[in-house]
Write an enzyme that holds these catalytic residues in place. Sequence first.
Site, PDB file in Angstrom:
ATOM      1  N   ASP A   1       0.854  -1.194   0.000  1.00  0.00           N
ATOM      2  CA  ASP A   1       0.000   0.000   0.000  1.00  0.00           C
ATOM      3  C   ASP A   1       0.883   1.235   0.000  1.00  0.00           C
ATOM      4  OD1 ASP A   1      -2.972   0.761   0.201  1.00  0.00           O
ATOM      5  OD2 ASP A   1      -1.997   2.118   1.625  1.00  0.00           O
TER       6      ASP A   1
HETATM    7  N1  LIG Z   1       3.038   3.118 -12.674  1.00  0.00           N
HETATM    8  C1  LIG Z   1       2.990   3.845 -11.526  1.00  0.00           C
HETATM    9  N2  LIG Z   1       2.077   3.506 -10.561  1.00  0.00           N
HETATM   10  C2  LIG Z   1       2.075   4.272  -9.435  1.00  0.00           C
HETATM   11  C3  LIG Z   1       2.945   5.356  -9.220  1.00  0.00           C
HETATM   12  N3  LIG Z   1       2.678   5.891  -7.988  1.00  0.00           N
HETATM   13  C4  LIG Z   1       1.676   5.159  -7.446  1.00  0.00           C
HETATM   14  N4  LIG Z   1       1.325   4.170  -8.316  1.00  0.00           N
HETATM   15  C5  LIG Z   1       0.275   3.161  -8.148  1.00  0.00           C
HETATM   16  O1  LIG Z   1      -0.795   3.769  -7.479  1.00  0.00           O
HETATM   17  C6  LIG Z   1      -1.484   2.778  -6.721  1.00  0.00           C
HETATM   18  C7  LIG Z   1      -1.570   3.258  -5.275  1.00  0.00           C
HETATM   19  O2  LIG Z   1      -2.779   2.775  -4.759  1.00  0.00           O
HETATM   20  P1  LIG Z   1      -2.847   1.561  -3.665  1.00  0.00           P
HETATM   21  O3  LIG Z   1      -4.115   1.739  -2.940  1.00  0.00           O
HETATM   22  O4  LIG Z   1      -1.566   1.471  -2.913  1.00  0.00           O
HETATM   23  O5  LIG Z   1      -2.921   0.235  -4.563  1.00  0.00           O
HETATM   24  P2  LIG Z   1      -4.071  -0.190  -5.600  1.00  0.00           P
HETATM   25  O6  LIG Z   1      -3.730   0.333  -6.955  1.00  0.00           O
HETATM   26  O7  LIG Z   1      -5.406   0.149  -5.061  1.00  0.00           O
HETATM   27  O8  LIG Z   1      -3.874  -1.757  -5.712  1.00  0.00           O
HETATM   28  P3  LIG Z   1      -3.960  -2.820  -4.504  1.00  0.00           P
HETATM   29  O9  LIG Z   1      -2.536  -3.280  -4.268  1.00  0.00           O
HETATM   30  O10 LIG Z   1      -4.841  -3.928  -5.062  1.00  0.00           O
HETATM   31  O11 LIG Z   1      -4.557  -2.109  -3.329  1.00  0.00           O
HETATM   32  C8  LIG Z   1      -0.672   1.494  -6.818  1.00  0.00           C
HETATM   33  O12 LIG Z   1      -1.230   0.634  -7.794  1.00  0.00           O
HETATM   34  C9  LIG Z   1       0.690   1.999  -7.254  1.00  0.00           C
HETATM   35  O13 LIG Z   1       1.411   1.014  -7.969  1.00  0.00           O
HETATM   36  C10 LIG Z   1       3.891   5.667 -10.263  1.00  0.00           C
HETATM   37  O14 LIG Z   1       4.694   6.608 -10.167  1.00  0.00           O
HETATM   38  N5  LIG Z   1       3.876   4.891 -11.378  1.00  0.00           N
END
Ligand SMILES: Nc1nc2c(ncn2[C@@H]2O[C@H](COP(=O)(O)OP(=O)(O)OP(=O)(O)O)[C@@H](O)[C@H]2O)c(=O)[nH]1
Length: 197
Positions: free
Chosen positions: A73
Site C-alpha cells: 500500500d
Molecule cells: N506506474 C505507476 N504507478 C504508481 C505510481 N505511484 C503510485 N502508483 C500506483 O498507485 C497505486 C496506489 O494505490 P494503492 O491503494 O496502494 O494500490 P491499488 O492500486 O489500489 O492496488 P492494490 O494493491 O490492489 O490495493 C498502486 O497501484 C501503485 O502502484 C507511479 O509513479 N507509477
Amino acid sequence: MIVLASQSASRRALLQAAQVPFEALSPGVDEEAAKGALRADGLDARALADALAELKALRVSRRVAGALVLGCDQTLSLGDGSMIDKAVDRADAERILKLLSGQVHHLHSAAVIVLNGEPIWRHVERVRMTVRPLSDEFIASYLDREWDECRWCVGCYRIEGPGAQLFSRIEGSQFAIQGLPLLPLLDFLRTRGVLPS
Ligand SMILES: Nc1nc2c(ncn2[C@@H]2O[C@H](COP(=O)(O)OP(=O)(O)OP(=O)(O)O)[C@@H](O)[C@H]2O)c(=O)[nH]1
C-alpha cells in the site's frame, strides 16, 4: 513462488520485470472503509500504509495455506502530516497538484509478507518528493495528457512517465514510488530461497 495480494498493474509489472515468480490474487478489501477506521484510530501515513498492506496480505493468506503472501500500500503525507488520497475526479487532481506545487511531500510505500495468517516480514520505505512550482496552465496541460493514466496513482503522477516533469528532486527509490519497496523485498525473498542468492 509468492502470491501478490493486489490488483495493481504497476506492482505486477515491477515483480515481472525483476523476475520474481508470483501469481496475483485480488485482496477484496474495501480500502476506503478500512482506511477510514484506521485513520479514526489515529494512525499516521506510515502506519496506515503498513496496516493496509498487512490487511490485504492477511485477507489473501487465508485462501492460500502455506504461501508467502505479499500485500502492499502507499500513502502520501504533506509537511503538516495531513494525508492526500487518490483524486476522485479531474478537478480533485487539479486541487491536489496545486497543493503539492512548490512543496515537499512524502510517499510511504509499504510491503508486508504473511504466511499462514502470520506477518513474517514488513518494510515501509519513505520517499521525499520535492515538487517544483507548477503553474495552473502546466497543471491543466499535464492533466489533459495524463489524467486517464495517473488517476489510479496516489499523488496523480506516474514517475516513470510524464510525472517526472513535476519534480525538482526525489530522495528515495523509484521502485517504492511505482508501487513497492522492491530491493528490501528481494533481499527477503533470497533469504527464503524464493530467489537465487
Ligand atoms: N506506474 C505507476 N504507478 C504508481 C505510481 N505511484 C503510485 N502508483 C500506483 O498507485 C497505486 C496506489 O494505490 P494503492 O491503494 O496502494 O494500490 P491499488 O492500486 O489500489 O492496488 P492494490 O494493491 O490492489 O490495493 C498502486 O497501484 C501503485 O502502484 C507511479 O509513479 N507509477
